[in-house]
Write a protein that holds these residues in place. Structure first.
Motif, PDB file in Angstrom:
ATOM      1  N   UNK A  33       0.835  -1.198   0.000  1.00 39.43           N
ATOM      2  CA  UNK A  33       0.000   0.000   0.000  1.00 39.43           C
ATOM      3  C   UNK A  33       0.874   1.253   0.000  1.00 39.43           C
ATOM      4  N   UNK A  34       0.432   2.264  -0.730  1.00 41.89           N
ATOM      5  CA  UNK A  34       1.148   3.541  -0.668  1.00 41.89           C
ATOM      6  C   UNK A  34       0.530   4.401   0.440  1.00 41.89           C
ATOM      7  N   UNK A  35       1.122   5.545   0.694  1.00 47.33           N
ATOM      8  CA  UNK A  35       0.665   6.422   1.764  1.00 47.33           C
ATOM      9  C   UNK A  35      -0.782   6.837   1.617  1.00 47.33           C
ATOM     10  N   UNK A  36      -1.203   7.107   0.385  1.00 46.64           N
ATOM     11  CA  UNK A  36      -2.585   7.518   0.144  1.00 46.64           C
ATOM     12  C   UNK A  36      -3.561   6.405   0.518  1.00 46.64           C
ATOM     13  N   UNK A  37      -3.257   5.163   0.131  1.00 38.93           N
ATOM     14  CA  UNK A  37      -4.146   4.041   0.428  1.00 38.93           C
ATOM     15  C   UNK A  37      -4.223   3.785   1.932  1.00 38.93           C
ATOM     16  N   UNK A  38      -3.100   3.906   2.609  1.00 37.38           N
ATOM     17  CA  UNK A  38      -3.079   3.725   4.063  1.00 37.38           C
ATOM     18  C   UNK A  38      -3.934   4.793   4.737  1.00 37.38           C
TER      19      UNK A  38
END
Length: 106
Positions: A21-26
């Motif tokens: 997961x990238x920061x946005x998804x987290x």
């Protein structure tokens, strides 16, 4: 499986695969959790009051995610904490337990 149970499973699954997961998804999954917890608390009758609150801590973590200020362990713990809070609130809602808060006399 209910939507709530599916969401709890999603939080746990994401906690175990943070490297995908990238920061946005987290941030988005944690923000969904915060909104869900807030809505469930309102339904049960738990008021939002100033002071120390795990929900505020989770929201702060969500806002900090994309900046890279947190370790994966901190994010994992936040996702698992959110899953636990939603599970507990779901149990209270399903049991139709009535909660009344009484303020102490001053």
């Amino acid at each position: 499986m209910t939507l709530t149970n599916s969401f709890i499973a999603e939080l746990i699954r994401d906690a175990n695969r943070l490297d995908h997961l990238d920061g946005y998804q987290k941030r988005r999954i944690l923000e969904r959790a915060v909104t869900t917890i807030r809505d469930m608390r309102e339904t049960i009758g738990i008021p939002s009051e100033p002071g120390r609150d795990s929900l505020i801590d989770l929201h702060t973590i969500a806002l900090s995610l994309e900046r890279g200020w947190l370790s994966d362990e901190e994010v994992r713990n936040a996702l698992l904490q959110a899953a636990g809070m939603i599970r507990d609130l779901h149990i209270v809602l399903d049991s139709k337990t009535e909660i009344s808060l009484v303020k102490p006399a001053s």
